[in-house]
Design an enzyme around this catalytic site. Structure first.
Site, PDB file in Angstrom:
ATOM      1  CE1 TYR A  31      -4.250  -1.416  -0.207  1.00 38.00           C
ATOM      2  CE2 TYR A  31      -3.032  -3.212   0.820  1.00 38.00           C
ATOM      3  CZ  TYR A  31      -4.144  -2.757   0.137  1.00 38.00           C
ATOM      4  OH  TYR A  31      -5.142  -3.635  -0.229  1.00 38.00           O
ATOM      5  CG  HIS A  32       5.315   2.979   1.150  1.00 36.01           C
ATOM      6  ND1 HIS A  32       5.393   3.966   2.115  1.00 36.01           N
ATOM      7  CD2 HIS A  32       6.318   3.232   0.269  1.00 36.01           C
ATOM      8  CE1 HIS A  32       6.390   4.788   1.815  1.00 36.01           C
ATOM      9  NE2 HIS A  32       6.973   4.353   0.702  1.00 36.01           N
TER      10      HIS A  32
END
Length: 218
Positions: A31-32
């Site tokens: 998700y980063h």
């Protein structure tokens, strides 16, 4: 007005979601990466239209910090730990990302190094590094394929995609991850699917200490 409202929303969200060390607040490597691409694609579109001055410099600087955080928690083969809800990434996918990121930050020699598979640019000047706000700590003796690298997670309470896995770590040695994280199951479905998902989200599934098989509070 439509363009300004979009830029305002993105600028509000990047301040809300990204720690000072460049880590995205869900503390999940996948998700980063996704957050980098969401923010960066908007910036890239304005660059192509000669409108990127409408984004504040802080927006651009934060994206660059996010990419540097990505470098720090990644292994020399471009993979990274499957902490929280992360999935296994491969080198080809990450090479494509770095090439896209280099278009926005052509002067960054570290991004250039990863975008060209080490043919140009340079590695960071340091080895081990602490992303203290996000709680990802990387220990390495080299940036090369022959390196030994350990990435440890010791993070603050996070959001939905994080798991109670503080203290877990991956150990990568000379091209092989000897202690990979278990990763995550699919996100939703019937009772049987959710049962499997919740199994993966237990502290005892990770490489960290537990007491009576109970989950950590964080």
């Amino acid at each position: 007005k439509w363009r300004k409202s979009g830029i305002d929303i993105l600028n509000t969200e990047i301040k809300k979601q990204i720690y000072a060390d460049g880590m995205q607040f869900e503390l999940s490597p996948n998700y980063h990466t996704a957050a980098i691409n969401i923010f960066l694609k908007a910036l890239r579109m304005t660059q192509l239209a000669n409108l990127d001055s409408e984004f504040p410099q802080s927006f651009k600087d934060t994206i660059e910090e996010m990419i540097m955080a990505q470098v720090n928690f990644s292994f020399p083969d471009y993979t990274y730990p499957m902490f929280s809800d992360a999935k296994l990434e491969d080198k080809s996918g990450m090479l494509k990302n770095y090439k896209d990121w280099l278009k926005v930050f052509p002067g960054n020699k570290i991004i250039q190094y990863y975008a060209t598979d080490g043919k140009k640019g340079e590695t960071p000047k340091f080895l081990s590094h602490a992303l203290k706000d996000g709680g990802f700590y990387s220990f390495r003796n080299s940036w090369k394929d022959t390196a030994t690298v350990m990435v440890l997670k010791a993070s603050p309470p996070a959001f939905w995609h994080s798991q109670p896995d503080n203290g877990t770590f991956d150990l990568w040695v000379k091209g092989r991850n000897f202690m990979p994280d278990a990763g995550a199951y699919v996100y939703g479905g019937d009772a049987e699917i959710l049962k499997l998902r919740n199994w993966y989200r237990q502290t005892r599934v990770h490489k960290t200490l537990t007491l009576n098989n109970q989950n950590l509070d964080t």
